[in-house]
Design a protein around this motif. Structure first.
Motif, PDB file in Angstrom:
ATOM      1  N   MET A 164     -10.011   8.008  -3.206  1.00  0.00           N
ATOM      2  CA  MET A 164      -8.680   7.267  -3.912  1.00  0.00           C
ATOM      3  C   MET A 164      -9.192   5.844  -4.796  1.00  0.00           C
ATOM      4  SD  MET A 164      -5.382   7.091  -1.981  1.00  0.00           S
ATOM      5  CE  MET A 164      -4.140   8.552  -1.938  1.00  0.00           C
ATOM      6  N   ARG A 165     -10.348   5.300  -3.803  1.00  0.00           N
ATOM      7  CA  ARG A 165     -10.672   3.945  -4.521  1.00  0.00           C
ATOM      8  C   ARG A 165     -11.647   4.417  -5.770  1.00  0.00           C
ATOM      9  NH1 ARG A 165     -10.129   0.136  -3.053  1.00  0.00           N
ATOM     10  NH2 ARG A 165      -9.609   0.519  -0.781  1.00  0.00           N
ATOM     11  N   GLU A 219       1.011  -1.255   0.061  1.00  0.00           N
ATOM     12  CA  GLU A 219       0.151   0.182  -0.171  1.00  0.00           C
ATOM     13  C   GLU A 219       0.942   1.249  -0.072  1.00  0.00           C
ATOM     14  OE1 GLU A 219      -2.925   0.601   2.914  1.00  0.00           O
ATOM     15  OE2 GLU A 219      -4.240  -0.949   2.160  1.00  0.00           O
ATOM     16  N   SER A 232      -8.855   5.276  -8.249  1.00  0.00           N
ATOM     17  CA  SER A 232      -7.760   4.180  -8.635  1.00  0.00           C
ATOM     18  C   SER A 232      -8.089   3.393  -9.847  1.00  0.00           C
ATOM     19  CB  SER A 232      -7.239   3.602  -7.547  1.00  0.00           C
ATOM     20  OG  SER A 232      -8.347   2.655  -7.236  1.00  0.00           O
ATOM     21  N   ARG A 266      -3.131   3.901  -0.439  1.00  0.00           N
ATOM     22  CA  ARG A 266      -4.041   3.228  -1.670  1.00  0.00           C
ATOM     23  C   ARG A 266      -3.484   1.868  -1.866  1.00  0.00           C
ATOM     24  NH1 ARG A 266      -3.131   3.146  -7.302  1.00  0.00           N
ATOM     25  NH2 ARG A 266      -1.212   4.009  -7.055  1.00  0.00           N
TER      26      ARG A 266
END
Lengths: 231, 222, 255, 61
Positions: free
Chosen positions: C236-237, A11, C240, A15
């Motif tokens: 971010m998810r 990570e 991404s 993220r």
């Protein structure tokens, strides 16, 4: 000598980059890491080089020097050339030669014990020995950075897009060096699109998963610091 | 040549060469010292009283000036990755880099101090005292500053923030440095006490700086 | 209620929701009694007249300023050594509080000195040390805000805070030494323990009230920080990957 | 209560200034905390509504 990576999860910046990557590679083999851009190939290489902390999973080297970590057996050849423009090519190279600790291992005979100037000669940039690195072209700089792998013998070469900024001739030299490293019992882990015609080459295919939820790591910690070793 | 001398020689060469930053520290020191009389006035007696403080503050600012490139330059060209990966203990890498930075920027400040002391009308004993305190104190400035440099290594314009973080930690060095220098000229306190405190702080920084900065570099590496 | 429960952000939030009403009630009650005692129970000091009441704000806020830094140091050790997931949230939440209490201590201290010294700022040993502490707090807050990745910022701040806490006694010692060297201005002669109970009791009640307020605010700021972390993770998810929850993995293939 | 204000001798304004500042600081901290909380709760709700499920929320169906 065998490098064993077991369910590595990485990570960066909160993220999730990749998870559960497991593979093994023993001396005399090359591992080509393939997959779309931005999927985490470079991150995997940096994890192996010990530059990025791994969120969970284990990495071990069988047959290496006991009291040394895995990265101390490796050379890392990344995008950046790590050269100081105000120092000459020879100064840059001889610094790395005296800074890095060589690794002598049974079953790994490497011809990477060249002197600084000999390494420059083999990469056809001998004439730039006394030129400050600032004067070198991108390709020459790339070869100067590659020379670092030849002046200190280390069994594992970690290479991130090694052929970038190299012309056809230098690419052949690169391939030749990689081949002789493998035949000498070394390991290469490379993220590249270069067709590498070596006898025992494995491929590590990066792919986006099927989206199932990962029950492995407690999900409440999404976005938080490393919770793994606290549980 | 073992790895530490190789690193020291390389760092010193880079700093000493034209784009390095060794001489810039001394020029900045000269500029800071000469600007004070314009503000405070040319009265020589007054300048003599605050001379040691002017030199010390100049040296502190000059040291901070060159510190933010201590690790950032290496991080940008990829050298820091290779240094950390090499297996050499980061604490020793930081120590050698600080030694090279001090030799290239700190030492010239100490050497130029007696000359600049003339601008602030210090008498010979005071010049000797200030130079000695600077010699003993500037390593502590570099080592404490290295912690600030390590913590702000991943920041684009970390230089200003570095000074804000480091100045509070450098206050004891400034206090003992200046008071030792003024005490030599017959202040209320003896000369030796503050000087020994200064040495103690420098030795303490010799340990704290590399350990903290090494940890900070490891953190910023991924 | 083991430390483990405190480690899980979701459980921590439910814990905070449960005790928050009680905490608010206790804080209000404590502050009220403290104020009442400060003004009606404690006698005026024969020399300083009514300004002694300032002590009931100055001393507790000074204590809290130091308590905050101790809390941040503890949290920093939690981040670096035990890798406690909420330790960095606690450190980040305590920083602005510490700065606020230090400011209050500085403000009340300099106003307390005004009648005696006739100036708004006195380079007294205690005040100067708190001024340096104030700058250190602002530096830590600045470092928190300039680093975007919260996890790296947490570790960098933990190191900075620990270096700070190691240097605090040295700074205190050097400032005291510097103070005696130049002019022994000392505003606060009430450091001695020989405080009469009529002054000491209100002081302790106010200190208790300030501490309760600190705990309440600290939990509130931590709650906000946990929300911020979750928002950032979700954003971010979303950014991404094409599929919002695709997880990347890799297998060996011979071909 | 008003007798309290009448007999405040000299320097009363200093004491008042300090306590007012204390109220300002405490009040400021409290309002900031509550305003930011409301903002973030709203943001979280929007993100949840937009279907960006946090990995920990159980998959619906």
């Amino acid at each position: 000598m065998k490098l064993i990576c077991d369910s590595l999860t990485c990570e960066r910046g909160g993220r999730r980059v990749f998870e559960n990557v497991t593979f093994q590679i023993s001396s005399g083999e090359a591992l080509i890491v393939r997959g779309p851009n931005g999927v985490g190939k470079s991150s995997l290489l940096r994890v192996i080089a010990g530059l990025v902390a791994v969120r969970s999973g284990k990495m071990a080297l069988e047959g290496g020097i006991e009291d040394r970590t895995v990265p101390e057996h490796c050379h890392y050849f990344g995008h950046l050339d790590a050269l100081k423009p105000s120092l000459t090519a020879l100064e840059n190279l001889s610094f790395w030669r005296s800074f890095y600790e060589p690794v002598e291992l049974a079953g790994f005979s490497s011809d990477a014990t060249l002197g600084a100037s000999e390494a420059l000669e083999t990469l056809e940039i001998g004439h730039t020995a006394h030129l400050p690195a600032a004067f070198l072209s991108a390709g020459q700089r790339r070869r100067l950075s590659l020379a670092r792998l030849l002046v200190v013998p280390r069994p594992i070469w970690i290479m991130d897009e090694p052929s970038s900024a190299l012309d056809a001739a230098s690419e052949r030299t690169l391939l030749g060096l990689m081949a002789s490293h493998i035949n000498g019992g070394g390991i290469i882990i490379a993220a590249t699109h270069l067709p590498l015609d070596l006898p025992n080459t494995k491929y590590l295919e990066f792919s986006r998963g099927d989206g199932r939820d990962d029950e492995g790591l407690a999900e409440d910690y999404d976005g938080f610091g490393d919770s793994g070793d606290f549980l | 040549m073992n790895w530490m001398t190789a690193l020291f020689v390389r760092e010193f060469k880079i700093a000493a060469r034209v784009g390095g930053g060794a001489l810039i520290g001394v020029l900045f020191f000269l500029a800071v010292v000469t600007v004070f009389p314009f503000g405070v006035g040319p009265d020589l007696k007054m300048l003599a009283r605050i001379g040691a403080a002017v030199l010390w503050i100049g040296a502190l600012l000059a040291t901070l000036l060159g510190l933010d490139r201590l690790f950032q330059a290496d991080r940008e060209d990829g050298t820091l990755d290779l240094l950390l990966m090499s297996g050499r203990p980061p604490e020793l890498i930081v120590l050698v880099k600080c030694a090279a930075h001090w030799a290239a920027t700190g030492l010239p400040l100490v050497i130029s101090a007696p000359v600049l002391a003339l601008f602030v009308n210090l008498e010979p004993t005071a010049i000797g005292a200030v130079t000695l305190t600077l010699l003993v104190g500037t390593p502590a400035l570099t080592l404490i500053g290295a912690v600030g440099a390590g913590v702000t290594v991943s920041l684009r314009r970390g230089g200003v923030l570095l000074s804000i973080l480091v100045i509070p930690l450098a206050i004891p060095v400034l206090i003992f440095g200046v008071s030792a220098a003024t005490a030599a000229v017959g202040g209320p306190t003896p000369f030796l006490t503050p000087l020994l405190y200064l040495c103690a702080i420098s030795l303490f920084a010799l340990v704290l700086g590399p350990v903290a900065a090494g940890a900070a570099l490891r953190v910023a590496s991924d | 209620m083991t430390l483990y429960d405190l480690a899980n952000p979701t459980r921590f939030l439910s814990l905070v929701e449960r005790i928050m009403p009680w905490l608010i009630g206790a804080t209000v009650l404590a502050l009220a009694t403290g104020l009442y005692m400060a003004f009606f129970y404690a006698p005026e000091d024969y020399q300083q007249g009514v300004t002694v009441r300032i002590m009931f704000v100055h001393v507790p806020s000074a204590w809290l300023a130091l308590l905050c830094y101790a809390m941040m140091a503890g949290s920093s050790i939690g981040t670096l050594v035990w890798k406690h997931p909420l330790a960095d949230v606690s450190a980040k939440a305590a920083a602005p509080l510490g700065a606020a209490f230090t400011f209050l201590a500085l403000f009340s201290g300099s106003i307390w000195a005004k009648p005696m010294w006739g100036t708004w700022w006195v380079w007294d040993a205690r005040l100067t040390s708190f001024l340096v502490l104030f700058i250190m707090y602002l530096g830590i807050i600045a470092l928190w805000r300039t680093m975007d990745d919260p996890i790296k910022a947490a570790k960098a701040n933990a190191i900075l805070t620990l270096v700070g806490v190691i240097n605090l006694p040295i700074i205190k010692f050097s400032v005291d030494w510097w103070n005696t060297l130049h002019q022994p201005a000392s505003v606060f002669r009430t450091d001695g323990p020989a405080l009469h109970s009529s002054i000491l009791v209100p002081l302790l009640v106010m200190a208790g009230a300030f501490t309760l307020f600190f705990i309440m605010m600290h939990l509130m700021f931590m709650r906000n920080e946990i929300y911020a972390r979750r928002i950032r993770a979700m954003r971010m998810r979303a950014a991404s990957a094409a599929q919002p929850h695709a997880n990347v993995t890799a297998q060996i293939r011979e071909v | 209560m008003d007798s309290f204000f009448a007999d405040l001798p000299r320097h009363a304004e200093y004491v008042a200034a300090v306590y007012l500042m204390a109220v300002a600081v405490f009040g400021g901290l409290l309002t900031v905390a509550l305003v930011v909380k409301k903002q973030r709760v709203k943001e979280l709700a929007e993100l949840e509504a937009a279907g960006i499920r946090r990995r920990s929320a159980k998959k619906q169906g």
